[in-house]
Write a protein that holds these residues in place. Structure first.
Motif, PDB file in Angstrom:
ATOM      1  N   LEU A 135       0.844  -1.186   0.000  1.00  0.00           N
ATOM      2  CA  LEU A 135       0.000   0.000   0.000  1.00  0.00           C
ATOM      3  C   LEU A 135       0.882   1.240   0.000  1.00  0.00           C
ATOM      4  N   GLU A 136       0.663   2.129  -0.962  1.00  0.00           N
ATOM      5  CA  GLU A 136       1.366   3.404  -1.017  1.00  0.00           C
ATOM      6  C   GLU A 136       0.351   4.521  -0.864  1.00  0.00           C
ATOM      7  N   LEU A 137       0.747   5.573  -0.172  1.00  0.00           N
ATOM      8  CA  LEU A 137      -0.131   6.705   0.062  1.00  0.00           C
ATOM      9  C   LEU A 137       0.702   7.949   0.337  1.00  0.00           C
ATOM     10  N   ASN A 138       0.032   9.068   0.479  1.00  0.00           N
ATOM     11  CA  ASN A 138       0.721  10.318   0.788  1.00  0.00           C
ATOM     12  C   ASN A 138       0.509  10.657   2.248  1.00  0.00           C
ATOM     13  N   LEU A 139       1.550  11.193   2.869  1.00  0.00           N
ATOM     14  CA  LEU A 139       1.519  11.620   4.260  1.00  0.00           C
ATOM     15  C   LEU A 139       1.721  13.128   4.273  1.00  0.00           C
ATOM     16  N   HIS A 140       0.845  13.833   4.988  1.00  0.00           N
ATOM     17  CA  HIS A 140       0.921  15.284   5.095  1.00  0.00           C
ATOM     18  C   HIS A 140       0.950  15.665   6.575  1.00  0.00           C
ATOM     19  N   PHE A 141       1.867  16.561   6.934  1.00  0.00           N
ATOM     20  CA  PHE A 141       1.912  17.060   8.305  1.00  0.00           C
ATOM     21  C   PHE A 141       2.642  18.393   8.328  1.00  0.00           C
ATOM     22  N   GLY A 142       2.469  19.125   9.413  1.00  0.00           N
ATOM     23  CA  GLY A 142       3.105  20.423   9.542  1.00  0.00           C
ATOM     24  C   GLY A 142       4.183  20.414  10.603  1.00  0.00           C
ATOM     25  N   LEU A 143       5.264  21.106  10.302  1.00  0.00           N
ATOM     26  CA  LEU A 143       6.320  21.356  11.284  1.00  0.00           C
ATOM     27  C   LEU A 143       6.244  22.830  11.661  1.00  0.00           C
ATOM     28  N   GLU A 144       7.117  23.279  12.541  1.00  0.00           N
ATOM     29  CA  GLU A 144       7.048  24.662  13.002  1.00  0.00           C
ATOM     30  C   GLU A 144       7.136  25.662  11.852  1.00  0.00           C
ATOM     31  N   ALA A 145       7.979  25.386  10.868  1.00  0.00           N
ATOM     32  CA  ALA A 145       8.233  26.367   9.808  1.00  0.00           C
ATOM     33  C   ALA A 145       7.730  25.950   8.433  1.00  0.00           C
ATOM     34  N   ALA A 146       7.206  24.745   8.285  1.00  0.00           N
ATOM     35  CA  ALA A 146       6.834  24.296   6.944  1.00  0.00           C
ATOM     36  C   ALA A 146       5.839  23.140   6.992  1.00  0.00           C
ATOM     37  N   SER A 147       5.160  22.965   5.887  1.00  0.00           N
ATOM     38  CA  SER A 147       4.319  21.788   5.691  1.00  0.00           C
ATOM     39  C   SER A 147       5.151  20.739   4.968  1.00  0.00           C
ATOM     40  N   VAL A 148       4.939  19.484   5.339  1.00  0.00           N
ATOM     41  CA  VAL A 148       5.682  18.388   4.707  1.00  0.00           C
ATOM     42  C   VAL A 148       4.676  17.472   4.020  1.00  0.00           C
ATOM     43  N   HIS A 149       4.986  17.137   2.778  1.00  0.00           N
ATOM     44  CA  HIS A 149       4.158  16.234   1.983  1.00  0.00           C
ATOM     45  C   HIS A 149       5.093  15.189   1.391  1.00  0.00           C
ATOM     46  N   CYS A 150       4.812  13.911   1.647  1.00  0.00           N
ATOM     47  CA  CYS A 150       5.690  12.865   1.129  1.00  0.00           C
ATOM     48  C   CYS A 150       4.878  11.652   0.674  1.00  0.00           C
ATOM     49  N   HIS A 151       5.478  10.898  -0.215  1.00  0.00           N
ATOM     50  CA  HIS A 151       4.901   9.675  -0.743  1.00  0.00           C
ATOM     51  C   HIS A 151       5.524   8.514   0.035  1.00  0.00           C
ATOM     52  N   CYS A 152       4.685   7.627   0.580  1.00  0.00           N
ATOM     53  CA  CYS A 152       5.165   6.568   1.477  1.00  0.00           C
ATOM     54  C   CYS A 152       4.601   5.203   1.092  1.00  0.00           C
ATOM     55  N   ARG A 153       5.260   4.175   1.633  1.00  0.00           N
ATOM     56  CA  ARG A 153       4.793   2.795   1.512  1.00  0.00           C
ATOM     57  C   ARG A 153       4.595   2.245   2.923  1.00  0.00           C
ATOM     58  N   VAL A 154       3.501   1.550   3.135  1.00  0.00           N
ATOM     59  CA  VAL A 154       3.254   0.883   4.420  1.00  0.00           C
ATOM     60  C   VAL A 154       4.190  -0.310   4.515  1.00  0.00           C
ATOM     61  N   VAL A 155       4.997  -0.355   5.584  1.00  0.00           N
ATOM     62  CA  VAL A 155       5.929  -1.464   5.755  1.00  0.00           C
ATOM     63  C   VAL A 155       5.533  -2.393   6.898  1.00  0.00           C
ATOM     64  N   HIS A 156       4.714  -1.906   7.814  1.00  0.00           N
ATOM     65  CA  HIS A 156       4.143  -2.793   8.829  1.00  0.00           C
ATOM     66  C   HIS A 156       2.958  -2.115   9.505  1.00  0.00           C
ATOM     67  N   SER A 157       2.131  -2.932  10.138  1.00  0.00           N
ATOM     68  CA  SER A 157       1.000  -2.398  10.899  1.00  0.00           C
ATOM     69  C   SER A 157       0.714  -3.348  12.053  1.00  0.00           C
ATOM     70  N   ARG A 158       0.136  -2.772  13.105  1.00  0.00           N
ATOM     71  CA  ARG A 158      -0.240  -3.607  14.250  1.00  0.00           C
ATOM     72  C   ARG A 158      -1.351  -2.939  15.043  1.00  0.00           C
ATOM     73  N   ARG A 159      -2.154  -3.787  15.685  1.00  0.00           N
ATOM     74  CA  ARG A 159      -3.236  -3.317  16.544  1.00  0.00           C
ATOM     75  C   ARG A 159      -2.690  -3.206  17.967  1.00  0.00           C
ATOM     76  N   LEU A 160      -2.911  -2.046  18.587  1.00  0.00           N
ATOM     77  CA  LEU A 160      -2.493  -1.844  19.970  1.00  0.00           C
ATOM     78  C   LEU A 160      -3.632  -2.067  20.949  1.00  0.00           C
ATOM     79  N   ALA A 161      -4.843  -1.757  20.516  1.00  0.00           N
ATOM     80  CA  ALA A 161      -6.039  -1.901  21.342  1.00  0.00           C
ATOM     81  C   ALA A 161      -7.224  -2.054  20.402  1.00  0.00           C
ATOM     82  N   GLN A 162      -8.416  -2.167  20.968  1.00  0.00           N
ATOM     83  CA  GLN A 162      -9.622  -2.365  20.156  1.00  0.00           C
ATOM     84  C   GLN A 162      -9.729  -1.340  19.032  1.00  0.00           C
TER      85      GLN A 162
END
Length: 119
Positions: free
Chosen positions: A63-90
């Protein structure tokens, strides 16, 4: 003693972020760890639904998707691949992402942010 063999150092963060699949609605998540090469995000049921829908469509293809988030001075946009996932709770899930592409402007901002946290 366990040695950290990571190519890029990671920092612990708590930032709002958004995962954008190529088809479908964006999912709100929290960034937990961040580095120049990847991120760990945490989310609720919408994140599980995103992962589950992908598994049903095409098994075996990452699965590939885009990740968007903001830092103090800039917005970051990147293309990513899911490499692992896990359930922590319900209703709590973590997803590890490998950053595949990052515009140089976002890379510079991310590098400054991480160096400031490490210093």
């Amino acid at each position: 003693m366990k040695t950290d063999m990571r190519l890029h150092p990671r920092v612990s963060v708590d930032l709002p972020a958004e995962l954008e699949p190529f088809h479908g609605d964006c999912v709100d998540v929290r960034l937990i760890y961040l580095s120049l090469s990847g991120a760990l995000v945490e989310g609720q049921g919408e994140l599980e639904a995103l992962l589950g829908a992908r598994r049903e469509r095409v098994a075996g293809i990452p699965l590939e998707l885009n990740l968007h988030f903001g830092l103090e001075a800039a917005s970051v946009h990147c293309h990513c691949r899911v490499v692992h996932s896990r359930r922590l709770a319900q209703d709590c899930f973590q997803v590890g992402l490998k950053i595949l592409s990052l515009p140089s402007q976002s890379q510079d901002a991310l590098n400054r942010y991480i160096e400031a946290r490490l210093g």
